[in-house]
Design a protein around this motif. Structure first.
Motif, PDB file in Angstrom:
ATOM      1  N   ALA A  71      48.370   3.525  75.360  1.00 50.34           N
ATOM      2  CA  ALA A  71      47.104   4.243  75.296  1.00 50.34           C
ATOM      3  C   ALA A  71      47.084   5.228  74.131  1.00 50.34           C
ATOM      4  N   ALA A  72      48.210   5.907  73.902  1.00 52.99           N
ATOM      5  CA  ALA A  72      48.292   6.859  72.790  1.00 52.99           C
ATOM      6  C   ALA A  72      48.205   6.129  71.451  1.00 52.99           C
ATOM      7  N   TRP A  73      48.846   4.965  71.356  1.00 55.39           N
ATOM      8  CA  TRP A  73      48.781   4.160  70.135  1.00 55.39           C
ATOM      9  C   TRP A  73      47.347   3.721  69.865  1.00 55.39           C
ATOM     10  N   VAL A  74      46.658   3.272  70.903  1.00 55.27           N
ATOM     11  CA  VAL A  74      45.265   2.844  70.766  1.00 55.27           C
ATOM     12  C   VAL A  74      44.390   4.005  70.299  1.00 55.27           C
ATOM     13  N   GLU A  75      44.584   5.165  70.885  1.00 54.35           N
ATOM     14  CA  GLU A  75      43.791   6.330  70.502  1.00 54.35           C
ATOM     15  C   GLU A  75      44.005   6.686  69.036  1.00 54.35           C
ATOM     16  N   ALA A  76      45.244   6.651  68.586  1.00 56.26           N
ATOM     17  CA  ALA A  76      45.544   6.987  67.192  1.00 56.26           C
ATOM     18  C   ALA A  76      44.949   5.956  66.235  1.00 56.26           C
ATOM     19  N   GLN A  77      45.031   4.678  66.600  1.00 51.67           N
ATOM     20  CA  GLN A  77      44.465   3.631  65.743  1.00 51.67           C
ATOM     21  C   GLN A  77      42.942   3.744  65.667  1.00 51.67           C
ATOM     22  N   ASN A  78      42.307   3.967  66.804  1.00 46.73           N
ATOM     23  CA  ASN A  78      40.849   4.092  66.798  1.00 46.73           C
ATOM     24  C   ASN A  78      40.393   5.304  65.995  1.00 46.73           C
ATOM     25  N   GLU A  79      41.127   6.393  66.102  1.00 40.71           N
ATOM     26  CA  GLU A  79      40.756   7.583  65.340  1.00 40.71           C
ATOM     27  C   GLU A  79      40.783   7.286  63.842  1.00 40.71           C
ATOM     28  N   LEU A  80      41.839   6.618  63.387  1.00 41.40           N
ATOM     29  CA  LEU A  80      41.944   6.262  61.977  1.00 41.40           C
ATOM     30  C   LEU A  80      40.818   5.320  61.568  1.00 41.40           C
ATOM     31  N   THR A  81      40.580   4.296  62.376  1.00 32.59           N
ATOM     32  CA  THR A  81      39.591   3.277  62.027  1.00 32.59           C
ATOM     33  C   THR A  81      38.184   3.853  61.981  1.00 32.59           C
ATOM     34  N   PHE A  82      37.804   4.604  63.003  1.00 33.00           N
ATOM     35  CA  PHE A  82      36.440   5.132  63.027  1.00 33.00           C
ATOM     36  C   PHE A  82      36.233   6.205  61.957  1.00 33.00           C
ATOM     37  N   ASP A  83      37.272   6.958  61.653  1.00 34.03           N
ATOM     38  CA  ASP A  83      37.158   7.909  60.543  1.00 34.03           C
ATOM     39  C   ASP A  83      36.865   7.162  59.243  1.00 34.03           C
ATOM     40  N   TYR A  84      37.539   6.033  59.053  1.00 32.92           N
ATOM     41  CA  TYR A  84      37.315   5.242  57.845  1.00 32.92           C
ATOM     42  C   TYR A  84      35.915   4.622  57.843  1.00 32.92           C
ATOM     43  N   LEU A  85      35.532   4.012  58.951  1.00 35.88           N
ATOM     44  CA  LEU A  85      34.231   3.336  59.012  1.00 35.88           C
ATOM     45  C   LEU A  85      33.078   4.304  58.765  1.00 35.88           C
ATOM     46  N   GLU A  86      33.239   5.544  59.195  1.00 32.88           N
ATOM     47  CA  GLU A  86      32.181   6.531  58.989  1.00 32.88           C
ATOM     48  C   GLU A  86      31.970   6.881  57.521  1.00 32.88           C
ATOM     49  N   THR A  87      32.926   6.531  56.661  1.00 29.46           N
ATOM     50  CA  THR A  87      32.753   6.795  55.230  1.00 29.46           C
ATOM     51  C   THR A  87      31.929   5.717  54.537  1.00 29.46           C
ATOM     52  N   LEU A  88      31.676   4.593  55.221  1.00 30.04           N
ATOM     53  CA  LEU A  88      31.024   3.458  54.573  1.00 30.04           C
ATOM     54  C   LEU A  88      29.508   3.636  54.567  1.00 30.04           C
ATOM     55  N   PRO A  89      28.888   3.708  53.394  1.00 26.09           N
ATOM     56  CA  PRO A  89      27.437   3.925  53.338  1.00 26.09           C
ATOM     57  C   PRO A  89      26.632   2.731  53.845  1.00 26.09           C
ATOM     58  N   GLN A  90      27.239   1.539  53.888  1.00 30.02           N
ATOM     59  CA  GLN A  90      26.522   0.347  54.346  1.00 30.02           C
ATOM     60  C   GLN A  90      26.285   0.349  55.860  1.00 30.02           C
ATOM     61  N   ARG A  91      27.028   1.176  56.567  1.00 25.52           N
ATOM     62  CA  ARG A  91      27.024   1.131  58.032  1.00 25.52           C
ATOM     63  C   ARG A  91      25.625   1.404  58.602  1.00 25.52           C
ATOM     64  N   ASN A  92      24.935   2.417  58.072  1.00 32.03           N
ATOM     65  CA  ASN A  92      23.598   2.738  58.579  1.00 32.03           C
ATOM     66  C   ASN A  92      22.624   1.596  58.343  1.00 32.03           C
ATOM     67  N   TYR A  93      22.705   0.987  57.154  1.00 33.72           N
ATOM     68  CA  TYR A  93      21.798  -0.130  56.878  1.00 33.72           C
ATOM     69  C   TYR A  93      21.973  -1.238  57.907  1.00 33.72           C
ATOM     70  N   PHE A  94      23.225  -1.660  58.106  1.00 29.68           N
ATOM     71  CA  PHE A  94      23.453  -2.779  59.016  1.00 29.68           C
ATOM     72  C   PHE A  94      23.061  -2.428  60.446  1.00 29.68           C
ATOM     73  N   LYS A  95      23.333  -1.211  60.877  1.00 29.50           N
ATOM     74  CA  LYS A  95      22.949  -0.839  62.236  1.00 29.50           C
ATOM     75  C   LYS A  95      21.433  -0.873  62.395  1.00 29.50           C
ATOM     76  N   GLN A  96      20.725  -0.332  61.414  1.00 29.91           N
ATOM     77  CA  GLN A  96      19.264  -0.298  61.506  1.00 29.91           C
ATOM     78  C   GLN A  96      18.659  -1.700  61.419  1.00 29.91           C
ATOM     79  N   ARG A  97      19.188  -2.525  60.503  1.00 33.83           N
ATOM     80  CA  ARG A  97      18.635  -3.868  60.356  1.00 33.83           C
ATOM     81  C   ARG A  97      18.951  -4.727  61.578  1.00 33.83           C
ATOM     82  N   MET A  98      20.162  -4.635  62.085  1.00 37.84           N
ATOM     83  CA  MET A  98      20.517  -5.417  63.273  1.00 37.84           C
ATOM     84  C   MET A  98      19.714  -4.976  64.481  1.00 37.84           C
ATOM     85  N   THR A  99      19.479  -3.678  64.605  1.00 37.25           N
ATOM     86  CA  THR A  99      18.669  -3.185  65.718  1.00 37.25           C
ATOM     87  C   THR A  99      17.268  -3.780  65.659  1.00 37.25           C
ATOM     88  N   ALA A 100      16.684  -3.813  64.465  1.00 33.84           N
ATOM     89  CA  ALA A 100      15.346  -4.388  64.310  1.00 33.84           C
ATOM     90  C   ALA A 100      15.351  -5.881  64.624  1.00 33.84           C
TER      91      ALA A 100
END
Length: 726
Positions: A71-100
Motif C-alpha cells: 500500500a505504501a509503494w502504491v501511494e508513493a508511485q501514484n503521488e509521483l505519477t499524478f504530480d507528473y501528469l498535472e504538469t501536462l498542458p494537454q490534460r485539460n483539452y483531452f478531459k474536456q473533449r472526452m467529456t463532450a
C-alpha cells in the motif's frame, strides 16, 4: 452461439490540424531526471525443472488492501505519477473533449420477454447505465434498476440482467469496485419490488431461467477465505439451480466435475426448456459440451468430448440439436445431431466458409449467422436446413452484433458501429428481411468528417496482416499515431466507436488497429498462429505494423504511440522490451507481465491455452524469452511508458503491473523519459468503471502519449470543466 465466449474469463474505446515533417514537441515535460520511489529488491529465486528464475519483486504480489508495504509503494508511485501528469498542458483539452464526446444518450439492444422490452440507457455522463423496461414495443419506458445510487463513488454497477420467459421476474448481477465477483438478486418487474433472493460467490457465470419461471441455473465457486478473495485461485466451479423464494443454502447442485476441479462449468436451458446444455473448460480455447435431460436420469449426453475445440449450443427442436463448432471447420460451421441417436451422428447444416463464423442465433425458425469478412461484419439468414435465405443489409463497413431472440418470433435486434459511427440499434424482421432504426444516437460531431482505410502489410515471416487506419478527413501528411492491438484468446478487434479515440483524432492524430495473429479475425488457424509456442508471432506482427506506419508516412519519425489492454498489456510490455527503438511512447493497461506465475492467481489458470503451462520447464523457457517482467534491460533507452492498473483487478491481479514497473524503474531507469504507473482505486479490470473515472484515466493516458509523440494538442482553458462550457 458461444464461439470464444469463455474468453471473457481473461480478460471477452474542434481541434487544430498540423502537418508534420518532424514532431513539434509541447513544453509540458519537466526538465529534470525522474526520481522514482525506492523499491526493495529481495533475493528470491525459484526453480522450474533445471531452470532458475529470479523474482526480486515477488513481495509486490500481495493484496494492496491487506499488505501495508505494498500500500505504501502504491501511494508513493501514484503521488509521483499524478504530480507528473498535472504538469501536462494537454490534460485539460483531452478531459474536456472526452467529456463532450461522452455526453450523448447511449442505448443498448433490447431483449424481449413476455411482451416486455428490457434495455440499458445512459443519458450521457451518468456513472452507470440504467435498466429500462417497456410494456410492449409502443409502451412508455420506465426505470427498472438505477444503480447510480448504490454507492457514493459510482463504482457499484449493474453487471447484467436476465428476465424470465414470461417477463415477470428479473435476475440481475451486482458488481462492486470492478471486481469479477458478482451478487445475483431478483425483482418483480411489474412492481419493481426487490425479492428476498440473494446469491453470492458468483463469477464467470451465465444465468438461465427455467421455462416455468420457478427459478434459474447459475454457476458459482465455493466460498473462500476473505484474505484470498481477490488473489486466490478459482477452482471447483459448479452449476446450481436456485428456486425463487428460497435461501442459497438450499440451492440444488445440478452439474459438477469433482474429478477435475480446474474445469470451468456453465449451463443454459434449451429452447424448449426440457434440456440443460453444459460447457466445461480448463482454459479459453475449447470446451466439453453435453446435454442433460431434465426429465431423465440426469446423466450428461456428451456432444463434444474434449476441450480442444469450441462447440456451443445454438438451438433445438425436440431431440434435434444445433451446435456451432470449429472442429473440422477452422473458420466455423453449424451441425445438427439427434441426441436420441446412440451414435450421435453429425450432419453439417452450415458448412465452413471463407468468412469466419463469429456467432449464430436461432430466431423465428431461422439461423442468423454473423460472419467476419476481412474483419468486417456480414450477417446471413439461413433456414433450418442450411439454405441461404438472404444476407442482411447492414448500414456499411463496421461491426454488427446481437441478433438474439426467440425461435417462435421473427423479431430480433442488432447493434452496428464503426470507428467514427456510434452504436445504432436496429430492429430486424427475420421473416420479411425488413430492418429499421430502433435507437440512433445524437452525437456532437459529424461522422463523415472522419475516414477509415484498411491496409495489409507483411509480417516478419511473410504473413499478410490487416490494419485499419482512421483520421480526420482534413488531416494530411505524417501525424503522431496511436497503434492498438490485442492478439490473443481468439478475440477479434473489429471496427467500433470509442469517444476516447475520437478525441485523439480531433487533436489531429491518427489511430491504427492491427489485427495481428492470436486473435480470431481469420479463424482458429489465425488464433493458433499467435498462441503458445507461436506467441512471438504476435510481437513480430505488431512490430511490422509499426514499421509500416513509419515507412509509409502515416506517422512521424518520433510519433508512434502504442497501447494495449490485458493480453494487449502483455503485448505492449514485450514490445517495449524487444523494440524500444521503434516505439516512441507506450500505454500498457492491466497487463499480464509475469509469464511464469500468471497461473497462480484468480482466473490465471484458464490462460494456459494461450500462454503455455509455466510449471513445465519447456514452456517456462519459451515464456521467459518474452515475459515483460523478466526482460527489462539495463542501459536501454526506453521510450516513455505509462502502466495503468487498479487495486481491485482480480482478473489480471495488479501485482503483474507492480513488478514490471519496479523492474523498469530499478533496472532501466532513470532515463530521459518517464516510466510510470497509475493505480486506480475502487476499480478492476475495466468493467463497471464509472464514466467519470473512465474519462479521468483516458485523459491522463492521452495527454501522456501526446506529450511524448509531439501531438500538437490545442491547449484548453484550465478554467473550463466541460468542453464547450464557460
Amino acid at each position: 452461439m458461444r464461439l470464444a465466449a469463455l474468453t471473457a474469463i481473461l480478460l471477452a474505446s474542434t481541434a487544430c490540424t498540423t502537418a508534420y515533417d518532424e514532431p513539434a514537441m509541447t513544453t509540458g515535460e519537466p526538465e529534470m531526471t525522474m526520481a522514482y520511489p525506492d523499491t526493495v529488491r529481495q533475493d528470491v529465486t525459484y526453480q522450474v525443472g533445471s531452470l532458475s528464475v529470479e523474482d526480486p519483486y515477488r513481495w509486490l504480489e500481495a493484496d494492496v488492501r491487506e499488505e501495508p508495504a505494498v500500500a505504501a509503494w502504491v501511494e508513493a508511485q501514484n503521488e509521483l505519477t499524478f504530480d507528473y501528469l498535472e504538469t501536462l498542458p494537454q490534460r485539460n483539452y483531452f478531459k474536456q473533449r472526452m467529456t463532450a464526446l461522452y455526453d450523448y444518450e447511449r442505448i443498448g439492444a433490447p431483449s424481449e420477454k413476455g411482451g416486455r422490452y428490457f434495455y440499458s440507457k445512459n443519458d450521457g455522463l451518468q456513472p452507470q447505465s440504467v435498466l429500462y423496461v417497456r410494456d410492449g414495443m409502443d409502451g412508455g419506458e420506465r426505470v427498472l434498476i438505477d444503480p447510480n445510487g448504490w454507492s457514493e463513488d459510482g463504482a457499484t454497477a449493474l453487471a447484467g440482467s436476465v428476465a424470465s420467459d414470461d417477463g415477470s421476474k428479473l435476475a440481475y448481477f451486482i458488481q462492486d469496485g470492478g471486481s469479477d465477483w458478482r451478487t445475483i438478486e431478483v425483482l418483480d418487474v411489474a412492481t419493481g419490488e426487490k425479492l428476498s433472493d440473494s446469491i453470492e460467490w458468483v463469477k464467470f457465470s451465465g444465468l438461465s431461467w427455467a421455462k416455468d419461471g420457478s427459478g434459474f441455473y447459475y454457476s458459482r465457486f465455493p466460498a473462500t477465505e476473505e484474505g484470498g478473495k481477490f488473489t486466490g485461485l478459482n477452482t471447483d466451479q459448479a452449476v446450481y439451480f436456485h428456486a425463487l423464494g428460497t435461501d442459497q443454502s438450499e440451492d440444488k447442485l445440478v452439474f459438477a466435475r469433482p474429478d477435475n476441479p480446474d474445469l470451468n462449468n456453465t449451463a443454459s436451458v434449451s429452447d424448449d426448456g426440457r434440456y440443460l446444455v453444459t460447457s466445461s473448460s480448463t482454459g479459453t480455447d475449447g470446451w466439453e459440451t453435453a446435454v442433460i435431460d431434465l426429465e431423465g436420469d440426469g446423466m450428461p449426453i456428451v456432444i463434444e468430448p474434449g476441450v480442444d475445440y469450441e462447440t456451443s449450443y445454438v438451438g433445438n427442436a425436440g431431440t434435434t440439436f444445433y451446435f456451432a463448432t470449429n472442429r473440422d471447420a477452422l473458420r466455423g460451421g453449424v451441425f445438427k445431431v439427434d441426441i436420441a441417436d446412440p451414435d450421435l451422428a453429425r450432419e453439417w447444416v452450415i458448412a465452413e466458409d471463407e468468412a469466419v463464423l463469429s456467432g449464430v442465433s436461432h430466431v423465428g425458425g431461422h439461423l442468423i449467422a454473423n460472419y467476419l469478412v476481412d474483419v468486417k461484419s456480414e450477417a446471413r439468414v439461413y433456414d433450418m436446413d442450411g439454405d441461404l435465405v438472404r444476407t442482411v443489409d447492414l448500414p456499411g463497413i463496421g461491426s454488427a452484433g446481437g441478433f438474439g431472440g426467440s425461435p417462435e418470433k421473427s423479431e430480433t435486434f442488432y447493434a452496428f458501429s464503426s470507428f467514427a459511427q456510434p452504436t445504432t440499434i436496429y430492429r430486424y424482421d427475420v421473416a420479411t428481411g425488413t430492418s429499421n432504426v430502433w435507437a440512433a444516437p445524437d452525437v456532437p460531431f459529424d461522422p463523415s468528417d472522419y475516414v477509415t482505410e484498411q491496409v495489409f502489410y507483411e509480417s516478419k515471416d511473410g504473413t499478410r496482416v490487416p490494419m485499419f487506419i482512421t483520421r480526420r478527413a482534413d488531416v494530411e501528411g505524417p501525424v503522431p499515431t496511436l497503434l492498438y492491438a490485442y492478439g490473443g484468446f481468439n478475440i477479434s478487434v473489429t471496427p467500433g466507436y470509442n469517444p476516447v479515440r475520437l478525441a485523439w483524432l480531433d487533436a489531429g492524430g491518427a489511430y491504427a488497429v492491427a489485427n495481428i495473429r492470436g486473435g480470431g479475425e481469420y479463424g482458429k488457424a489465425w488464433h493458433d498462429g499467435g498462441r503458445r509456442f507461436n506467441k512471438q508471432n504476435v510481437f513480430d506482427d505488431f512490430a511490422a505494423a509499426g514499421e509500416w506506419l513509419k515507412a509509409n508516412g502515416v506517422t512521424t519519425p518520433k510519433g508512434l504511440a502504442i497501447e494495449g489492454r490485458s493480453n494487449g498489456g502483455l503485448l505492449i510490455g514485450a514490445s517495449m522490451n524487444q523494440r524500444p527503438d521503434l516505439y516512441d511512447a507506450g500505454h500498457a493497461a492491466v497487463g499480464v507481465m509475469d509469464m511464469l506465475r500468471f497461473d497462480r492467481f484468480t482466473a490465471g489458470r484458464y490462460w494456459v491455452d494461450d500462454y503455455n503451462y509455466p510449471q513445465q520447464e519447456r514452456d517456462a523457457r519459451y515464456n521467459l524469452a518474452f515475459s515483460p517482467y523478466h526482460n527489462v534491460e539495463a542501459e536501454t533507452d526506453y521510450p516513455a511508458i505509462l502502466v495503468t492498473t487498479a487495486d481491485t483487478d482480480d482478473r489480471v491481479v495488479p501485482g503483474h503491473s507492480f513488478k514490471y514497473v519496479a523492474a523498469l524503474q530499478e533496472v532501466a531507469g532513470p532515463g530521459d523519459d518517464p516510466l510510470l504507473i497509475r493505480i486506480e482505486t475502487r476499480a478492476g479490470h475495466g468493467s463497471g468503471k464509472p464514466t467519470d473515472k473512465i474519462i479521468e484515466e483516458a485523459a491522463d493516458v492521452a495527454a501522456f502519449l501526446a506529450e511524448h509523440t509531439g501531438l500538437d494538442v490545442p491547449i484548453a482553458d484550465p478554467a473550463l470543466n466541460m468542453a464547450g462550457g464557460e
